[in-house]
Scaffold this active site. Structure first.
Site, PDB file in Angstrom:
ATOM      1  CG  ASP A  78      -1.872  -1.214   1.221  1.00  0.00           C
ATOM      2  OD1 ASP A  78      -1.955  -1.932   0.208  1.00  0.00           O
ATOM      3  OD2 ASP A  78      -2.483  -1.464   2.271  1.00  0.00           O
ATOM      4  CE  LYS A 131      -3.717  -4.506   1.066  1.00  0.00           C
ATOM      5  NZ  LYS A 131      -4.254  -3.824   2.226  1.00  0.00           N
ATOM      6  CB  CYS A 178      -2.300  -2.691   5.387  1.00  0.00           C
ATOM      7  SG  CYS A 178      -3.923  -1.927   5.078  1.00  0.00           S
TER       8      CYS A 178
END
Length: 188
Positions: free
Chosen positions: A22, A82, A113
């Site tokens: 991310d 996601k 995450c």
């Protein structure tokens, strides 16, 4: 010449996958020491490329948080979008196909995450490593506590430089010279 020692504790280009979590346009600027984190993630990706370590990336809710930042996106290629904080579901099939027992994680945010992915990977039986200088969060306390929690749950903490040299393993090769250049780069 004696056979090299095969140490199951070490990461190698044949047993490790790099997972970049991310590193997105709207998240990266919010992270504490974001320039340093971004620089270190890029060096890991470059080192993985030099040494043949597969590198996977993920994006959390791309529609809201944007794409992976340009310097990294072009190096990682196609990435799954996601919604779950853990990246495990998004990369499970790729990890199974690669059949490598070790995963080195970097990215953001450490306490969301990254942490959930690391804990899920440990639960699935992977040996998980975390490059602490290539992981970030908005607040230092969140990162600090996340690192402690992950380490107490079986994640091995390391640094970018340590990981690069661990993958490289030996001096005097063309790859070593390239890795040495990455390590000597002037940071932000």
């Amino acid at each position: 010449m004696p056979e090299p020692i095969i140490n199951p504790l070490l990461m190698t280009p044949l047993n490790t996958v790099l997972l970049v979590i991310d590193m997105q346009e709207k998240l990266v600027p919010l992270v504490d020491s974001s320039e340093k984190v971004l620089w270190n993630v890029r060096r890991l990706i470059d080192g993985a490329g030099i040494l043949g370590v597969p590198a996977l990336g993920t994006e959390q809710y791309r529609k809201g948080l944007g794409a992976t930042v340009a310097p990294l996106a072009e190096k990682l290629g196609e990435m799954p979008d996601k919604l779950h904080f853990s990246a495990c579901d998004a990369v499970a099939s790729q990890l199974q196909q690669l059949e490598r027992p070790k995963v080195l994680i970097c990215g953001i945010e450490a306490h969301v995450c990254v942490q959930q992915t690391a804990l899920d990977l440990v639960a699935l039986g992977y040996e998980v490593f975390l490059a602490v200088d290539a992981v970030g969060a908005r607040f230092r306390k969140d990162k600090r506590i996340a690192l402690r929690r992950m380490e107490s749950s079986g994640v091995t903490l390391t640094t970018v430089e340590a990981a690069l040299f661990e993958w490289c393993r030996v001096a005097g090769t063309p790859e070593f010279k390239q890795i040495s250049q990455l390590v000597r780069e002037e940071g932000p």
